[in-house]
Design an enzyme around this catalytic site. Sequence first.
Site, PDB file in Angstrom:
ATOM      1  NE  ARG A 166     -30.859 -21.207 -28.408  1.00 52.11           N
ATOM      2  CZ  ARG A 166     -31.766 -22.133 -28.728  1.00 52.11           C
ATOM      3  NH1 ARG A 166     -32.994 -21.784 -29.122  1.00 52.11           N
ATOM      4  NH2 ARG A 166     -31.475 -23.415 -28.632  1.00 52.11           N
ATOM      5  CB  SER A 239     -24.462 -22.703 -26.766  1.00 54.52           C
ATOM      6  OG  SER A 239     -25.194 -23.860 -26.486  1.00 54.52           O
ATOM      7  CD  GLU A 335     -26.603 -18.670 -26.839  1.00 56.93           C
ATOM      8  OE1 GLU A 335     -26.958 -19.457 -27.718  1.00 56.93           O
ATOM      9  OE2 GLU A 335     -26.689 -18.918 -25.615  1.00 56.93           O
TER      10      GLU A 335
HETATM   11  P1  FAD Z   1     -27.562 -12.703 -17.783  1.00 61.68           P
HETATM   12  O1  FAD Z   1     -26.423 -13.548 -18.210  1.00 61.68           O
HETATM   13  O2  FAD Z   1     -27.499 -12.056 -16.479  1.00 61.68           O
HETATM   14  O3  FAD Z   1     -27.822 -11.597 -18.908  1.00 61.68           O
HETATM   15  C1  FAD Z   1     -27.853 -11.949 -20.273  1.00 61.68           C
HETATM   16  C2  FAD Z   1     -28.223 -10.687 -21.081  1.00 61.68           C
HETATM   17  O4  FAD Z   1     -29.579 -10.338 -20.814  1.00 61.68           O
HETATM   18  C3  FAD Z   1     -27.378  -9.482 -20.681  1.00 61.68           C
HETATM   19  O5  FAD Z   1     -27.163  -8.683 -21.827  1.00 61.68           O
HETATM   20  C4  FAD Z   1     -28.251  -8.748 -19.687  1.00 61.68           C
HETATM   21  O6  FAD Z   1     -28.007  -7.350 -19.651  1.00 61.68           O
HETATM   22  C5  FAD Z   1     -29.644  -9.030 -20.231  1.00 61.68           C
HETATM   23  N1  FAD Z   1     -30.672  -9.083 -19.192  1.00 61.68           N
HETATM   24  C6  FAD Z   1     -30.726  -9.921 -18.125  1.00 61.68           C
HETATM   25  N2  FAD Z   1     -31.842  -9.705 -17.412  1.00 61.68           N
HETATM   26  C7  FAD Z   1     -32.500  -8.694 -18.042  1.00 61.68           C
HETATM   27  C8  FAD Z   1     -33.710  -8.005 -17.784  1.00 61.68           C
HETATM   28  N3  FAD Z   1     -34.496  -8.310 -16.738  1.00 61.68           N
HETATM   29  N4  FAD Z   1     -34.074  -6.994 -18.617  1.00 61.68           N
HETATM   30  C9  FAD Z   1     -33.303  -6.669 -19.684  1.00 61.68           C
HETATM   31  N5  FAD Z   1     -32.146  -7.295 -19.977  1.00 61.68           N
HETATM   32  C10 FAD Z   1     -31.749  -8.302 -19.170  1.00 61.68           C
HETATM   33  N6  FAD Z   1     -29.724 -20.690 -23.181  1.00 61.68           N
HETATM   34  C11 FAD Z   1     -30.693 -21.224 -23.963  1.00 61.68           C
HETATM   35  O7  FAD Z   1     -31.350 -20.512 -24.722  1.00 61.68           O
HETATM   36  N7  FAD Z   1     -30.954 -22.557 -23.936  1.00 61.68           N
HETATM   37  C12 FAD Z   1     -30.284 -23.398 -23.142  1.00 61.68           C
HETATM   38  O8  FAD Z   1     -30.574 -24.588 -23.127  1.00 61.68           O
HETATM   39  C13 FAD Z   1     -29.254 -22.864 -22.310  1.00 61.68           C
HETATM   40  N8  FAD Z   1     -28.522 -23.683 -21.541  1.00 61.68           N
HETATM   41  C14 FAD Z   1     -27.505 -23.168 -20.799  1.00 61.68           C
HETATM   42  C15 FAD Z   1     -26.735 -24.035 -20.034  1.00 61.68           C
HETATM   43  C16 FAD Z   1     -25.692 -23.545 -19.258  1.00 61.68           C
HETATM   44  C17 FAD Z   1     -24.880 -24.511 -18.439  1.00 61.68           C
HETATM   45  C18 FAD Z   1     -25.439 -22.150 -19.228  1.00 61.68           C
HETATM   46  C19 FAD Z   1     -24.354 -21.616 -18.360  1.00 61.68           C
HETATM   47  C20 FAD Z   1     -26.180 -21.277 -20.006  1.00 61.68           C
HETATM   48  C21 FAD Z   1     -27.221 -21.787 -20.806  1.00 61.68           C
HETATM   49  N9  FAD Z   1     -28.007 -20.948 -21.614  1.00 61.68           N
HETATM   50  C22 FAD Z   1     -29.005 -21.476 -22.366  1.00 61.68           C
HETATM   51  C23 FAD Z   1     -27.742 -19.507 -21.642  1.00 61.68           C
HETATM   52  C24 FAD Z   1     -28.438 -18.729 -20.490  1.00 61.68           C
HETATM   53  O9  FAD Z   1     -28.718 -19.577 -19.416  1.00 61.68           O
HETATM   54  C25 FAD Z   1     -29.725 -18.045 -20.933  1.00 61.68           C
HETATM   55  O10 FAD Z   1     -29.468 -17.156 -21.993  1.00 61.68           O
HETATM   56  C26 FAD Z   1     -30.391 -17.282 -19.797  1.00 61.68           C
HETATM   57  O11 FAD Z   1     -31.650 -16.812 -20.204  1.00 61.68           O
HETATM   58  C27 FAD Z   1     -29.558 -16.096 -19.293  1.00 61.68           C
HETATM   59  O12 FAD Z   1     -30.171 -15.615 -18.109  1.00 61.68           O
HETATM   60  P2  FAD Z   1     -29.405 -14.754 -17.049  1.00 61.68           P
HETATM   61  O13 FAD Z   1     -30.406 -14.262 -16.078  1.00 61.68           O
HETATM   62  O14 FAD Z   1     -28.260 -15.496 -16.518  1.00 61.68           O
HETATM   63  O15 FAD Z   1     -28.917 -13.541 -17.941  1.00 61.68           O
HETATM   64  P1  NAP Z   2     -27.359 -31.715 -29.088  1.00 65.28           P
HETATM   65  O1  NAP Z   2     -28.485 -32.593 -28.763  1.00 65.28           O
HETATM   66  O2  NAP Z   2     -25.981 -32.273 -29.065  1.00 65.28           O
HETATM   67  O3  NAP Z   2     -27.604 -31.099 -30.529  1.00 65.28           O
HETATM   68  C1  NAP Z   2     -26.559 -30.342 -31.156  1.00 65.28           C
HETATM   69  C2  NAP Z   2     -27.205 -29.250 -31.946  1.00 65.28           C
HETATM   70  O4  NAP Z   2     -27.991 -29.816 -32.970  1.00 65.28           O
HETATM   71  C3  NAP Z   2     -28.091 -28.411 -31.084  1.00 65.28           C
HETATM   72  O5  NAP Z   2     -27.527 -27.149 -31.034  1.00 65.28           O
HETATM   73  C4  NAP Z   2     -29.455 -28.451 -31.734  1.00 65.28           C
HETATM   74  O6  NAP Z   2     -29.954 -27.181 -32.110  1.00 65.28           O
HETATM   75  C5  NAP Z   2     -29.265 -29.234 -33.016  1.00 65.28           C
HETATM   76  N1  NAP Z   2     -30.296 -30.284 -33.093  1.00 65.28           N
HETATM   77  C6  NAP Z   2     -30.204 -31.553 -32.641  1.00 65.28           C
HETATM   78  N2  NAP Z   2     -31.310 -32.236 -32.954  1.00 65.28           N
HETATM   79  C7  NAP Z   2     -32.116 -31.371 -33.600  1.00 65.28           C
HETATM   80  C8  NAP Z   2     -33.398 -31.495 -34.188  1.00 65.28           C
HETATM   81  N3  NAP Z   2     -34.065 -32.645 -34.197  1.00 65.28           N
HETATM   82  N4  NAP Z   2     -33.937 -30.413 -34.759  1.00 65.28           N
HETATM   83  C9  NAP Z   2     -33.283 -29.245 -34.772  1.00 65.28           C
HETATM   84  N5  NAP Z   2     -32.056 -29.074 -34.245  1.00 65.28           N
HETATM   85  C10 NAP Z   2     -31.478 -30.128 -33.681  1.00 65.28           C
HETATM   86  O7  NAP Z   2     -27.397 -30.396 -28.186  1.00 65.28           O
HETATM   87  P2  NAP Z   2     -26.937 -30.201 -26.669  1.00 65.28           P
HETATM   88  O8  NAP Z   2     -25.703 -29.418 -26.630  1.00 65.28           O
HETATM   89  O9  NAP Z   2     -27.005 -31.500 -25.930  1.00 65.28           O
HETATM   90  O10 NAP Z   2     -28.099 -29.261 -26.123  1.00 65.28           O
HETATM   91  C11 NAP Z   2     -29.400 -29.752 -25.950  1.00 65.28           C
HETATM   92  C12 NAP Z   2     -30.383 -28.615 -26.063  1.00 65.28           C
HETATM   93  O11 NAP Z   2     -30.113 -27.650 -25.059  1.00 65.28           O
HETATM   94  C13 NAP Z   2     -30.302 -27.879 -27.385  1.00 65.28           C
HETATM   95  O12 NAP Z   2     -31.604 -27.533 -27.781  1.00 65.28           O
HETATM   96  C14 NAP Z   2     -29.494 -26.653 -27.089  1.00 65.28           C
HETATM   97  O13 NAP Z   2     -29.889 -25.521 -27.848  1.00 65.28           O
HETATM   98  C15 NAP Z   2     -29.835 -26.388 -25.612  1.00 65.28           C
HETATM   99  N6  NAP Z   2     -28.690 -25.763 -24.954  1.00 65.28           N
HETATM  100  C16 NAP Z   2     -28.464 -24.447 -25.176  1.00 65.28           C
HETATM  101  C17 NAP Z   2     -27.411 -23.803 -24.542  1.00 65.28           C
HETATM  102  C18 NAP Z   2     -27.189 -22.324 -24.727  1.00 65.28           C
HETATM  103  O14 NAP Z   2     -26.402 -21.759 -23.980  1.00 65.28           O
HETATM  104  N7  NAP Z   2     -27.853 -21.687 -25.644  1.00 65.28           N
HETATM  105  C19 NAP Z   2     -26.576 -24.518 -23.708  1.00 65.28           C
HETATM  106  C20 NAP Z   2     -26.808 -25.849 -23.531  1.00 65.28           C
HETATM  107  C21 NAP Z   2     -27.885 -26.476 -24.152  1.00 65.28           C
HETATM  108  P3  NAP Z   2     -30.698 -26.210 -31.077  1.00 65.28           P
HETATM  109  O15 NAP Z   2     -29.604 -25.654 -30.255  1.00 65.28           O
HETATM  110  O16 NAP Z   2     -31.319 -25.221 -31.996  1.00 65.28           O
HETATM  111  O17 NAP Z   2     -31.682 -26.997 -30.309  1.00 65.28           O
END
Ligand code: FAD
Ligand code: NAP
Length: 343
Positions: A166, A239, A335
């Site tokens: 991340r 998250s 995050e």
């Molecule tokens: P923004 O929120 O608009 O920006 C995020 C950051 O990136 C800011 O600092 C912005 O300045 C910068 N940025 C945006 N675009 C650019 C660009 N083109 N060049 C340089 N900088 C830039 N994340 C995960 O990793 N895994 C997930 O499973 C996941 N699930 C999510 C589920 C939900 C319901 C939500 C709301 C979020 C989730 N996220 C997840 C977080 C998010 O969706 C990601 O981080 C996504 O990539 C953000 O994209 P955005 O375009 O909305 O970025």
């Molecule tokens: P989940 O399945 O409830 O799992 C909880 C946490 O445990 C997750 O954060 C995941 O880490 C870790 N995990 C579970 N099983 C794992 C495995 N076998 N090996 C390594 N790590 C494990 O998670 P959830 O909330 O439903 O989300 C599902 C997936 O979507 C996850 O991968 C999560 O990262 C992603 N997600 C990310 C965001 C975001 O904003 N970043 C938001 C929603 C969902 P990891 O997070 O490293 O996978």
Amino acid sequence: MALLFIPEFNLQAFNTLAVPAIAENYVAVTTKAELDAALTYARSHNLAVMILGGGSNVVLGAYIKGLVIHMRGQGISVVEETEHAIELKVAAGEVWHEFVEYTVAHGYWGLENLSLIPGTVGAAPIQNIGAYGIEVKEVIVELSAINRATGIEVTFSNEGCDFTYRNSIFKQALAGQYVVLFVNFRLSKTPCPRLNYPALAEAVATVREPLTPELISQYVCEIRRSKLPDPTVIPNAGSFFKNPIVDCHIADQLRSQFPTMPIYPASGNKVKLAAGWLIDQAGWRGFDNGIVGVHPKQALVLTNKGRGTAKDILSLADSLVADVQQKFNVTLEMEPDSYGIPE
Ligand code: FAD
Ligand code: NAP
């Protein structure tokens, strides 16, 4: 066409937490030339720049000074195609999930586990988005980005992006210095399902037909919808905290105190803790004060109940951090990036 700079622009509909936020100046850009012009304008007017994609990983304060540049460029082109793989060049403003849908509909493997993540293509490398056992770094070949200070376009190889969990160079050494314009992805045309994540493996275990990227994508969407709130219905930023990566000896100590604590391997001599589990165990899952809350199905997701502001969200986040620190001696790190928050 001349760029349209809009003063005092309301960003409430442009951040998935739906908190009220006014941009002092706002401009949407769709091409490199427009981005160049917007950056030049900001430099010549001495304006701080915030780059906005889908607004799904940001916490916005009430007033964002300077210029918000909204990345809206579209386009997917084929760079190279062989019998086994394809390389696609994708504009930063493409909606991430729509791009994933395009790839799985064409039968390309690589992005299916990353289905339904909100946001844009350009933001995906910024935090090296990941879900269900894969990270986007695994399919990124390179990206092109514009240096905000000089306007010069630079190509970053995959290695040059310094991707970690991340995280990337764009959140570390080069934070705030580049705007991602295009990202190149290499996807496979031969089957390579990634089913090591338990919830996904379980979901497809009984499937009798051959697995395709589209089918896996559908299962990923189903699992996500069953557990994570749709930000268009319940505003959230996904998250809210990163999963803490700690030394093994710290995890061993915690395990002896909390035998059911989930611990996953991480790189080096480190392990990953589940931030959601820590918050849940601290008693916060389902918390709701009528303004902001902690999602009942995933304690890692903070929600805006409708009239919450960044201040309300961050105040709740502070309480969670303090409680987890006190109960587990583990420090949670936020995050999403925050903008316009007074010191
Ligand atoms: P923004 O929120 O608009 O920006 C995020 C950051 O990136 C800011 O600092 C912005 O300045 C910068 N940025 C945006 N675009 C650019 C660009 N083109 N060049 C340089 N900088 C830039 N994340 C995960 O990793 N895994 C997930 O499973 C996941 N699930 C999510 C589920 C939900 C319901 C939500 C709301 C979020 C989730 N996220 C997840 C977080 C998010 O969706 C990601 O981080 C996504 O990539 C953000 O994209 P955005 O375009 O909305 O970025
Ligand atoms: P989940 O399945 O409830 O799992 C909880 C946490 O445990 C997750 O954060 C995941 O880490 C870790 N995990 C579970 N099983 C794992 C495995 N076998 N090996 C390594 N790590 C494990 O998670 P959830 O909330 O439903 O989300 C599902 C997936 O979507 C996850 O991968 C999560 O990262 C992603 N997600 C990310 C965001 C975001 O904003 N970043 C938001 C929603 C969902 P990891 O997070 O490293 O996978």
